[in-house]
Design a protein around this motif. Structure first.
Motif, mmCIF file in Angstrom:
data_model
loop_
_atom_site.group_PDB
_atom_site.id
_atom_site.type_symbol
_atom_site.label_atom_id
_atom_site.label_comp_id
_atom_site.label_asym_id
_atom_site.label_seq_id
_atom_site.Cartn_x
_atom_site.Cartn_y
_atom_site.Cartn_z
ATOM 1 N N LEU A 1 85.322 -42.575 -64.778
ATOM 2 C CA LEU A 1 84.016 -41.958 -64.585
ATOM 3 C C LEU A 1 83.633 -41.026 -65.736
ATOM 4 O O LEU A 1 82.628 -40.318 -65.656
ATOM 5 C CB LEU A 1 83.998 -41.187 -63.252
ATOM 6 N N GLU B 1 78.172 -41.539 -65.883
ATOM 7 C CA GLU B 1 77.222 -42.416 -65.175
ATOM 8 C C GLU B 1 77.679 -42.623 -63.732
ATOM 9 O O GLU B 1 78.851 -42.485 -63.413
ATOM 10 C CB GLU B 1 77.131 -43.766 -65.891
ATOM 11 N N TRP B 2 76.739 -42.976 -62.871
ATOM 12 C CA TRP B 2 77.064 -43.305 -61.490
ATOM 13 C C TRP B 2 77.779 -44.644 -61.448
ATOM 14 O O TRP B 2 77.352 -45.592 -62.092
ATOM 15 C CB TRP B 2 75.802 -43.381 -60.633
ATOM 16 N N SER B 3 78.871 -44.715 -60.691
ATOM 17 C CA SER B 3 79.636 -45.959 -60.531
ATOM 18 C C SER B 3 79.890 -46.211 -59.050
ATOM 19 O O SER B 3 80.076 -45.268 -58.279
ATOM 20 C CB SER B 3 80.991 -45.855 -61.248
ATOM 21 N N ASP B 4 79.919 -47.483 -58.671
ATOM 22 C CA ASP B 4 80.253 -47.845 -57.290
ATOM 23 C C ASP B 4 81.691 -47.442 -57.002
ATOM 24 O O ASP B 4 82.589 -47.737 -57.804
ATOM 25 C CB ASP B 4 80.115 -49.352 -57.067
ATOM 26 N N ASP B 5 81.902 -46.801 -55.872
ATOM 27 C CA ASP B 5 83.271 -46.413 -55.527
ATOM 28 C C ASP B 5 84.173 -47.630 -55.383
ATOM 29 O O ASP B 5 85.342 -47.595 -55.733
ATOM 30 C CB ASP B 5 83.305 -45.534 -54.276
ATOM 31 N N ALA C 1 84.054 -50.376 -57.140
ATOM 32 C CA ALA C 1 84.450 -50.814 -58.479
ATOM 33 C C ALA C 1 85.572 -49.942 -59.026
ATOM 34 O O ALA C 1 86.529 -50.438 -59.633
ATOM 35 C CB ALA C 1 83.252 -50.800 -59.421
ATOM 36 N N VAL C 2 85.476 -48.638 -58.803
ATOM 37 C CA VAL C 2 86.516 -47.713 -59.275
ATOM 38 C C VAL C 2 87.817 -47.983 -58.529
ATOM 39 O O VAL C 2 88.884 -48.104 -59.134
ATOM 40 C CB VAL C 2 86.072 -46.240 -59.096
ATOM 41 N N LYS D 1 78.187 -44.169 -54.423
ATOM 42 C CA LYS D 1 78.276 -44.014 -55.874
ATOM 43 C C LYS D 1 78.992 -42.710 -56.189
ATOM 44 O O LYS D 1 78.833 -41.703 -55.486
ATOM 45 C CB LYS D 1 76.878 -43.969 -56.504
ATOM 46 N N ARG E 1 80.236 -39.969 -59.512
ATOM 47 C CA ARG E 1 80.007 -39.563 -60.896
ATOM 48 C C ARG E 1 80.809 -38.294 -61.156
ATOM 49 O O ARG E 1 80.943 -37.439 -60.294
ATOM 50 C CB ARG E 1 78.521 -39.319 -61.099
#
Length: 118
Positions: A32, A36-40, A42-43, A77, A79
């Motif tokens: 992260l 940027e905002w990321s889908d949890d 995906a992380v 999301k 960040r």
């Protein structure tokens, strides 16, 4: 004779972030770090973690103010906050200095394992 290292250790202990010493939390911050905002999902998938374990680490980072979360429909999301980014950068810098100091302490020649001291 071994060189004294006691003066170096307290500095590193102050610079290393206790929350980021756990590799999973450090890796979440790494993923992260762009802010940027990321889908949890995906992380979590990138780290190959189960949901329960992932949520535990995320909640810890959220409580510390290192992450922020928002819901978009069915997606959550994540960040890194500016505080999280600052602590992440400081921690990685400190890890680099710790590694450099450790390398300097290594003997220049090493005996293969199993060789008995004569």
């Amino acid at each position: 004779m071994t060189p004294p290292v006691r003066a170096v250790l307290p500095t590193f202990q102050k610079e290393l972030d206790p929350l980021l010493l756990m590799p999973v939390r450090l890796f979440i911050a790494c993923l992260l770090a762009d802010g940027e905002w990321s889908d949890d999902i995906a992380v979590r998938s990138a780290l190959q973690l189960g949901e329960r374990s992932f949520v535990t680490h995320v909640e810890c980072l959220l409580a510390a103010g290192y992450l922020e979360a928002r819901t978009q429909g069915d997606l959550k999301k994540l960040r890194l906050t500016s505080l999280g980014g600052d602590r992440f950068a400081e921690h990685v810098g400190a890890l680099s200095r710790v590694t450099f100091a450790a390398v300097k302490l290594l003997p220049t020649t090493r005996r293969p394992r199993g060789d008995a001291e004569l």
